[in-house]
Design an enzyme around this catalytic site. Structure first.
Site, PDB file in Angstrom:
ATOM      1  N   GLU A 166     -30.690 -11.277 -64.747  1.00 10.65           N
ATOM      2  CA  GLU A 166     -31.055  -9.578 -65.070  1.00 10.65           C
ATOM      3  C   GLU A 166     -32.284  -9.227 -65.189  1.00 10.65           C
ATOM      4  O   GLU A 166     -32.994  -9.058 -66.230  1.00 10.65           O
ATOM      5  CB  GLU A 166     -30.306  -9.045 -66.056  1.00 10.65           C
ATOM      6  CG  GLU A 166     -28.909  -9.093 -66.315  1.00 10.65           C
ATOM      7  CD  GLU A 166     -27.906  -8.434 -67.639  1.00 10.65           C
ATOM      8  OE1 GLU A 166     -29.323  -8.003 -68.153  1.00 10.65           O
ATOM      9  OE2 GLU A 166     -26.586  -8.543 -67.239  1.00 10.65           O
ATOM     10  N   GLU A 364     -20.332 -11.679 -64.327  1.00  8.67           N
ATOM     11  CA  GLU A 364     -20.553 -10.995 -66.376  1.00  8.67           C
ATOM     12  C   GLU A 364     -20.169  -9.932 -66.025  1.00  8.67           C
ATOM     13  O   GLU A 364     -19.591  -9.185 -65.817  1.00  8.67           O
ATOM     14  CB  GLU A 364     -21.479 -10.846 -67.134  1.00  8.67           C
ATOM     15  CG  GLU A 364     -22.609 -11.989 -67.037  1.00  8.67           C
ATOM     16  CD  GLU A 364     -23.728 -12.053 -68.299  1.00  8.67           C
ATOM     17  OE1 GLU A 364     -23.784 -10.888 -68.846  1.00  8.67           O
ATOM     18  OE2 GLU A 364     -24.917 -12.754 -68.258  1.00  8.67           O
TER      19      GLU A 364
END
Ligand code: BGP
Length: 460
Positions: A166, A364
Site C-alpha cells: 500500500e 488482504e
C-alpha cells in the site's frame, strides 16, 4: 450452491513485520518511524500500546505457524523489517536478523506454507527518515540496495516477493492526513514521496530481474473502487475519475503499465507541483513493471462533484471531489469502514478489462472487531460468525469474477493472527487466530475452523 476455486488457489493470510515481530531486550534492531513516534508521542497510540511488543513473533512464530498449518494455509505473507535487517537503513546487515528470518521462512516451508515476502510495510528506518525518508532521492537508492540484499540472502527460500504494501498509505497518512509520521500536510511533498516510492519499487524489480533469483515479484496495492454518487451525471463521473487517479491509479498505472495517469499529471502541472525527477527514471519505471499484483480490498470510495468550498491553506486531493455518504451503506462500526462486497468483484473486473488481466490475488480483506473477548465460548474459542459471513460474502464475488475470466490466483485474509494496528494498536482484532496479550496464548477462532473446511474443499 457449492462454489469451487481453481486448482492450486492460494489460501492463507497476511501480516507484517512491524505489526507482529516485537522487540527483544538488547536486540540490534534499528529504530523505525513507528518506534520513534511512540517515544515522542505515546498518547497517539490506542491505550498507549506501542510497537515494542506487538504479538512477539520473534519468540512465538512457531506457535503462529502451527495454527496456520492446522487451518491448512498453503501460503502466508509477512514483511521483512528494513530496520531489523539493516539497522541504519544502509550499510551493516545484522546477522541475528538474518538468522531470524531464515528460521522463520524455514519453519513456514517445513509446514507446507509458502512464504510471500514483502519488503516495505510503512516502516521507514529512522536514520533515513532523518535525511528526509521518501522525500529524499537517496532513499530510493538505499531501498534498491536493501532489496538486493534480501534477494541474495533469502532468494533460495522465497519465490514470491513484493516491493511494498500500500505505497499510497505513507503518502496519504504521512503527508496529507497526519496518521503516520512525520504527519505533515503538504501535497507537493506527498507527490514527491509517492513518486520516489513508485521509482523505488521499479528499481527493486530491476534488481530482482538482474539477480539469480527465480520466482515472481509484485506489489501490494489497496484498491478502493471509486463510485460516483450519480453514475449518469458527468460531473460526478469526473469527480470519480479524479479521485481514482489520486488514490488508485497513482500506483496501479506505474506498477502495471509503467506510466502515470495523465489526469493526475495534468493536475500536478496545473498546480506547479510536478515531482523532481531524473532523466532515466521513466525508463526504469516503464521497463520494470510487476509480474503479480496483490490487491488489498476493504472498502469502496464514494464521491460526487465538488460543491463544498476548497481548503484555503493549501491544495488537497479533496479540491477535486466531495465525498458522498451513501445512506444505504453497511458499515463495520469498529473501523468505520463501509462493507461493500461487490467492490471486490468490480476491482477484479477492472484489472481484467483495463490492466491486461494481470495475474493477481486478494492479498488482504478482513474485518477488525473491537472487544472480541465477549464472543468467547466456554471452551475459550471466539465465535466470530460475523467474520465467517464477511469472508463468505466476499469470496462469492471473487469466485464470480474468476468465472468471468479474472486472473485471480488466491485469497489471503487480513490477518492470520490478531496483531498491532498502527495508531489503533490492539483496538480491533482481525485474525483467524486470537492472541491473549497477557499469556501470548494462541487460539484458533471459529472463523479459522470454517476457513479450514473451505481450504479442504477448495470452496464452500
Ligand atoms: C491495511 C494494512 C495493514 C492493516 C490493515 C487493517 O491497510 O496493510 O497493515 O493494518 O489495513 O487496517 P487497520 O490496522 O488500520 O485497522
Amino acid at each position: 450452491m457449492t462454489i469451487h476455486f481453481p486448482e492450486g488457489f492460494w489460501w492463507g493470510a497476511a501480516a507484517s513485520g512491524p505489526q507482529t515481530e516485537g522487540r527483544l531486550t538488547n536486540d540490534n534492531k534499528g529504530t523505525s518511524i513507528w518506534d520513534h513516534w511512540y517515544t515522542t508521542n505515546p498518547e497517539k497510540f490506542f491505550q498507549g500500546q506501542g510497537p515494542g511488543q506487538t504479538t512477539q513473533v520473534l519468540t512465538h512464530f512457531q506457535e503462529d505457524l502451527r495454527c496456520m498449518e492446522e487451518i491448512g494455509f498453503n501460503s502466508f505473507r509477512t514483511s521483512i523489517q528494513w530496520s531489523r535487517l539493516i539497522p541504519k537503513g544502509r550499510g551493516k546487515v545484522d546477522p541475528e536478523a538474518v538468522a531470524f528470518y531464515h528460521q522463520y521462512f524455514d519453519e513456514m516451508l517445513a509446514r507446507g506454507i509458502e512464504p510471500f515476502v514483502n519488503l516495505y510495510h510503512f516502516d521507514m528506518p529512522m536514520t533515513l527518515q532523518n535525511e528526509g525518508g521518501w522525500l529524499n532521492r537517496e532513499t530510493v537508492t538505499a531501498f534498491g540496495d536493501y532489496a538486493k540484499i534480501c534477494f541474495d540472502l533469502f532468494g533460495d527460500k522465497v519465490k514470491h516477493w513484493f516491493t511494498q504494501n500500500e505505497p499510497i498509505v505513507p503518502v496519504e497518512m504521512g503527508y496529507l492526513y497526519q496518521q503516520h509520521y512525520p504527519a505533515v500536510v503538504d501535497l507537493s511533498m506527498a507527490v514527491q514521496v509517492g513518486y520516489h516510492e513508485a521509482l523505488a519499487s521499479a528499481l527493486a524489480i530491476q534488481k530482482f530481474r538482474q539477480s539469480a533469483c527465480d520466482g515472481q515479484i509484485g506489489i501490494i496495492l489497496n484498491l478502493t473502487p471509486t463510485y460516483p454518487k450519480d453514475p449518469q451525471d458527468p460531473a460526478d463521473q469526473q469527480a470519480a475519475v479524479l479521485a481514482d487517479a489520486f488514490f488508485n491509479r497513482s500506483f496501479l498505472d506505474p506498477a502495471v503499465k509503467g506510466t502515470f495517469p495523465k489526469e493526475l499529471v495534468a493536475i500536478l502541472d496545473d498546480l506547479g507541483i510536478r515531482p523532481v525527477t531524473e532523466a532515466a527514471d521513466l525508463t526504469v519505471i516503464r521497463d520494470n513493471t510487476v509480474d503479480l499484483l496483490g490487491v488489498n480490498y476493504y472498502q469502496p470510495r464514494r464521491v460526487q462533484q465538488k460543491r463544498s468550498p476548497k481548503q484555503e491553506q493549501q491544495p488537497m486531493p479533496e479540491d477535486y471531489f466531495d465525498y458522498y455518504d451513501w445512506p444505504d451503506k453497511k458499515i463495520n462500526p469498529y473501523r468505520g469502514w463501509e462493507i461493500y462486497e461487490k467492490g471486490i468483484y468490480d476491482t477484479l473486473i477492472n484489472l481484467r478489462d483495463n490492466y491486461g488481466n494481470i495475474p493477481c490475488f486478494i492479498s488482504e480483506n478482513g474485518m477488525g472487531v473491537e472487544d472480541e473477548g465477549r464472543f468467547k465460548n466456554a471452551s475459550g474459542m471466539i465465535e466470530d460468525d460475523y467474520r465467517i459471513q464477511f469472508v463468505k460474502d466476499h469470496l462469492r464475488y471473487v469466485h464470480q469474477a474468476i468465472e468471468e475470466g479474472a486472473h485471480c490466483l488466491g485469497y489471503h485474509m487480513w490477518a492470520a493472527t490478531d496483531n498491532w494496528s498502527w495508531l489503533n494498536a490492539f483496538k480491533n482484532r482481525y485474525g483467524f487466530i486470537s492472541i491473549d496479550l497477557e499469556t501470548q496464548e494462541r487460539t484458533i477462532k471459529q472463523s479459522g475452523y470454517w476457513f479450514k473446511e473451505v481450504i479442504q474443499e477448495n470452496g464452500f
